[in-house]
Design a protein around this motif. Structure first.
Motif, PDB file in Angstrom:
ATOM      1  N   HIS A 298      12.896   2.835  49.753  1.00  0.00           N
ATOM      2  CA  HIS A 298      13.098   4.232  49.948  1.00  0.00           C
ATOM      3  C   HIS A 298      14.290   4.715  49.665  1.00  0.00           C
ATOM      4  CE1 HIS A 298      13.270   1.916  53.817  1.00  0.00           C
ATOM      5  NE2 HIS A 298      13.896   2.783  54.095  1.00  0.00           N
ATOM      6  N   LEU A 299      15.100   3.827  49.762  1.00  0.00           N
ATOM      7  CA  LEU A 299      16.656   4.277  49.481  1.00  0.00           C
ATOM      8  C   LEU A 299      16.907   3.672  48.000  1.00  0.00           C
ATOM      9  CD1 LEU A 299      18.921   3.006  52.429  1.00  0.00           C
ATOM     10  CD2 LEU A 299      18.341   5.311  51.964  1.00  0.00           C
ATOM     11  N   GLU A 300      16.567   2.833  47.501  1.00  0.00           N
ATOM     12  CA  GLU A 300      17.047   2.412  46.268  1.00  0.00           C
ATOM     13  C   GLU A 300      15.980   2.982  45.007  1.00  0.00           C
ATOM     14  OE1 GLU A 300      18.676  -1.523  45.309  1.00  0.00           O
ATOM     15  OE2 GLU A 300      17.289  -2.334  47.009  1.00  0.00           O
ATOM     16  N   ASN A 301      14.734   3.017  45.341  1.00  0.00           N
ATOM     17  CA  ASN A 301      13.612   3.654  44.462  1.00  0.00           C
ATOM     18  C   ASN A 301      13.048   4.335  45.036  1.00  0.00           C
ATOM     19  OD1 ASN A 301      12.118   4.147  42.354  1.00  0.00           O
ATOM     20  ND2 ASN A 301      11.455   1.889  41.811  1.00  0.00           N
ATOM     21  N   PRO A 302      13.227   5.647  45.458  1.00  0.00           N
ATOM     22  CA  PRO A 302      12.132   6.424  46.445  1.00  0.00           C
ATOM     23  C   PRO A 302      10.925   6.974  45.485  1.00  0.00           C
ATOM     24  CG  PRO A 302      14.626   7.440  46.371  1.00  0.00           C
ATOM     25  CD  PRO A 302      14.553   6.320  45.234  1.00  0.00           C
ATOM     26  N   THR A 303      11.068   7.157  44.283  1.00  0.00           N
ATOM     27  CA  THR A 303       9.951   7.423  43.343  1.00  0.00           C
ATOM     28  C   THR A 303       8.791   6.126  43.578  1.00  0.00           C
ATOM     29  OG1 THR A 303      11.057   8.793  41.968  1.00  0.00           O
ATOM     30  CG2 THR A 303       8.909   7.731  41.218  1.00  0.00           C
ATOM     31  N   GLY A 304       9.380   5.032  43.356  1.00  0.00           N
ATOM     32  CA  GLY A 304       8.692   3.846  43.138  1.00  0.00           C
ATOM     33  C   GLY A 304       8.022   3.405  44.529  1.00  0.00           C
ATOM     34  N   PHE A 305       9.050   3.806  45.699  1.00  0.00           N
ATOM     35  CA  PHE A 305       8.374   3.700  46.911  1.00  0.00           C
ATOM     36  C   PHE A 305       7.039   4.680  46.988  1.00  0.00           C
ATOM     37  CE2 PHE A 305       8.524   5.481  51.390  1.00  0.00           C
ATOM     38  CZ  PHE A 305       8.230   4.347  52.223  1.00  0.00           C
ATOM     39  N   VAL A 306       7.458   5.948  46.770  1.00  0.00           N
ATOM     40  CA  VAL A 306       6.303   6.898  47.088  1.00  0.00           C
ATOM     41  C   VAL A 306       5.064   6.717  46.388  1.00  0.00           C
ATOM     42  CG1 VAL A 306       5.478   9.517  46.716  1.00  0.00           C
ATOM     43  CG2 VAL A 306       7.963   8.699  47.812  1.00  0.00           C
ATOM     44  N   THR A 307       5.100   6.260  45.087  1.00  0.00           N
ATOM     45  CA  THR A 307       4.010   5.863  44.291  1.00  0.00           C
ATOM     46  C   THR A 307       3.193   4.762  44.843  1.00  0.00           C
ATOM     47  OG1 THR A 307       5.105   6.723  42.332  1.00  0.00           O
ATOM     48  CG2 THR A 307       3.181   5.190  42.086  1.00  0.00           C
ATOM     49  N   THR A 308       3.985   3.782  45.385  1.00  0.00           N
ATOM     50  CA  THR A 308       3.540   2.270  45.779  1.00  0.00           C
ATOM     51  C   THR A 308       2.782   2.714  47.116  1.00  0.00           C
ATOM     52  OG1 THR A 308       5.108   1.071  45.109  1.00  0.00           O
ATOM     53  CG2 THR A 308       3.827   0.072  46.723  1.00  0.00           C
ATOM     54  N   VAL A 309       3.206   3.516  48.018  1.00  0.00           N
ATOM     55  CA  VAL A 309       2.501   3.985  49.187  1.00  0.00           C
ATOM     56  C   VAL A 309       1.446   4.765  49.005  1.00  0.00           C
ATOM     57  CG1 VAL A 309       2.609   5.076  51.441  1.00  0.00           C
ATOM     58  CG2 VAL A 309       4.644   3.621  50.691  1.00  0.00           C
ATOM     59  N   LEU A 310       1.493   5.753  48.207  1.00  0.00           N
ATOM     60  CA  LEU A 310       0.182   6.482  47.612  1.00  0.00           C
ATOM     61  C   LEU A 310      -0.883   5.963  47.059  1.00  0.00           C
ATOM     62  CD1 LEU A 310       2.239   9.809  46.753  1.00  0.00           C
ATOM     63  CD2 LEU A 310       1.037   9.392  48.886  1.00  0.00           C
ATOM     64  N   ASP A 311      -0.592   5.153  46.358  1.00  0.00           N
ATOM     65  CA  ASP A 311      -1.438   4.333  45.619  1.00  0.00           C
ATOM     66  C   ASP A 311      -2.404   3.435  46.479  1.00  0.00           C
ATOM     67  OD1 ASP A 311      -0.784   5.147  42.940  1.00  0.00           O
ATOM     68  OD2 ASP A 311       0.037   3.470  42.422  1.00  0.00           O
ATOM     69  N   PHE A 312      -1.694   2.726  47.393  1.00  0.00           N
ATOM     70  CA  PHE A 312      -2.540   1.966  48.519  1.00  0.00           C
ATOM     71  C   PHE A 312      -3.356   2.894  49.287  1.00  0.00           C
ATOM     72  CE2 PHE A 312      -2.180   0.802  53.177  1.00  0.00           C
ATOM     73  CZ  PHE A 312      -2.854  -0.275  53.026  1.00  0.00           C
ATOM     74  N   LEU A 313      -2.692   4.136  49.841  1.00  0.00           N
ATOM     75  CA  LEU A 313      -3.440   5.096  50.571  1.00  0.00           C
ATOM     76  C   LEU A 313      -4.726   5.444  49.791  1.00  0.00           C
ATOM     77  CD1 LEU A 313      -0.731   6.838  52.652  1.00  0.00           C
ATOM     78  CD2 LEU A 313      -2.149   5.095  53.308  1.00  0.00           C
ATOM     79  N   ALA A 314      -4.473   5.842  48.518  1.00  0.00           N
ATOM     80  CA  ALA A 314      -5.595   6.449  47.666  1.00  0.00           C
ATOM     81  C   ALA A 314      -6.805   5.421  47.780  1.00  0.00           C
ATOM     82  CB  ALA A 314      -5.168   6.798  46.279  1.00  0.00           C
ATOM     83  N   ARG A 315      -6.459   4.010  47.598  1.00  0.00           N
ATOM     84  CA  ARG A 315      -7.475   2.938  47.588  1.00  0.00           C
ATOM     85  C   ARG A 315      -8.143   2.873  48.849  1.00  0.00           C
ATOM     86  NH1 ARG A 315      -3.487   0.535  44.591  1.00  0.00           N
ATOM     87  NH2 ARG A 315      -2.428  -0.749  46.421  1.00  0.00           N
ATOM     88  N   GLU A 316      -7.411   3.420  49.883  1.00  0.00           N
ATOM     89  CA  GLU A 316      -8.048   3.262  51.351  1.00  0.00           C
ATOM     90  C   GLU A 316      -8.799   4.468  51.965  1.00  0.00           C
ATOM     91  OE1 GLU A 316      -8.492   0.167  52.899  1.00  0.00           O
ATOM     92  OE2 GLU A 316      -7.644  -0.571  51.115  1.00  0.00           O
ATOM     93  N   ALA A 317      -8.685   5.614  50.810  1.00  0.00           N
ATOM     94  CA  ALA A 317      -9.183   6.852  51.412  1.00  0.00           C
ATOM     95  C   ALA A 317     -10.877   6.786  51.493  1.00  0.00           C
ATOM     96  CB  ALA A 317      -8.697   7.840  50.308  1.00  0.00           C
TER      97      ALA A 317
END
Length: 317
Positions: A298-317
């Motif tokens: 979340h510090l080094e690659n905020p965009t990658g962090f957000v994408t990874t978390v949202l992709d995971f949550l989308a699969r679990e929706a």
């Protein structure tokens, strides 16, 4: 207010105002009353949306997540990054009471309800991850999904260290230092800025070390640690990594979908196996490494962090 770095001679002063972490941005600063204290939370998004709660580690504060709050809110979440008890703009009880794992879990559970929700996606890094794991096992109704950012359940981390201690030299050092008598801790205070720098270097990549972001983050973290009455809270918070748990909590498992943001090297593959076993059979558990980052994506690659978390949550929706 924008962050104004302090002069090096003032680092770790321990008498700074909490307002030094009242940073401006596309979010709101709130004080939430729960369980007899006020917790400072930085929020964004529609309160009617699902809650996504961000928990920081021992050497940080809500500001660790400042670059990811708005993007997560824009994706349809009510986002809250909280200062733990004793940190930043949250209340700082004057005694050692209240800094154990029971109260840390209770604070987060109470915060979820005080924000108007019954449950949340809980994201935790370092000791914030220890609290997130423990909340997910002790109060499963509060956690709709768990995201562990290079963090483990305290029991699993203790057992992993006991089986292969050579993989965890820095965690062992932290554990020993935070259990020194008060006089010993005071003598170590002069080394606090160096410890903060070491913690950030160990958990980020060499390219990040050469960036202006690294220097800014060090200054912000050490400045936040210099807020009046924060020092004792930092020591006690460090103890949550390997804290003992009530017997009733030892074998409890996570029943929520779980994302493990672990690197595929060093101690993490060993620890990830234990973390996977902590999740109930049949429940989704994924392990992902965010590109171009180590243990603080979340510090080094905020965009990658957000994408990874949202992709995971989308699969679990």
């Amino acid at each position: 207010m924008p962050f104004a770095p302090v002069r090096s001679s003032r680092l770790f002063r321990s008498d700074l105002s909490p307002s030094v972490v009242a940073l401006d941005g596309p979010f709101r600063h709130e004080h939430i009353h729960t369980r007899g204290i006020r917790l400072h939370a930085v929020t964004a998004g529609d309160p009617a949306n699902p809650l996504l709660l961000l928990l920081h580690g021992s050497f940080a504060g809500w500001f660790d997540y400042r670059e990811v709050i708005a993007p997560l809110a824009a994706a349809g979440y009510h986002v809250a990054a909280v200062d733990a008890r004793g940190y930043g703009m949250s209340d700082k009880p004057p005694s050692s009471y209240g800094y154990d794992i029971r109260n840390a879990v209770g604070d987060v559970s109470g915060l979820i309800r005080a924000l108007g929700h019954g449950s949340a996606v809980v994201v935790g890094s370092d000791t914030g991850g220890s609290v997130a794991w423990t909340l997910a096992t002790s109060e499963p109704e509060r956690v709709r999904a768990l995201v562990a950012v290079a963090a483990a359940h305290p029991v699993d981390l203790r057992r992993a260290i006991a089986s292969r201690p050579w993989l965890y030299p820095w965690l062992l050092t932290r554990s020993l230092l935070c259990r020194l008598p008060s006089a010993g801790i005071k003598r170590l205070q002069r080394w606090a800025p160096a410890m903060y720098r070491r913690q950030l270097r160990l958990n980020t990549t060499s390219s990040y070390h050469r960036s202006t972001h690294f220097r800014e983050e060090i200054n912000l973290r050490v400045t936040a640690a210099g807020i009046s009455s924060t020092g004792p809270a930092v020591v006690r918070n460090n103890r949550l990594l390997l804290t003992s748990l009530p017997l009733a909590w030892l074998r409890e498992q996570v029943v929520a979908p779980t994302l493990l943001l672990y690197q595929e090297h060093g101690a993490w593959p060993h620890l990830a196996r234990r973390s996977r076993d902590r999740v109930t059979a049949g429940v989704t558990v994924e392990q992902v490494a965010v590109p171009h980052a180590r243990n603080l994506p979340h510090l080094e690659n905020p965009t990658g962090f957000v994408t990874t978390v949202l992709d995971f949550l989308a699969r679990e929706a």
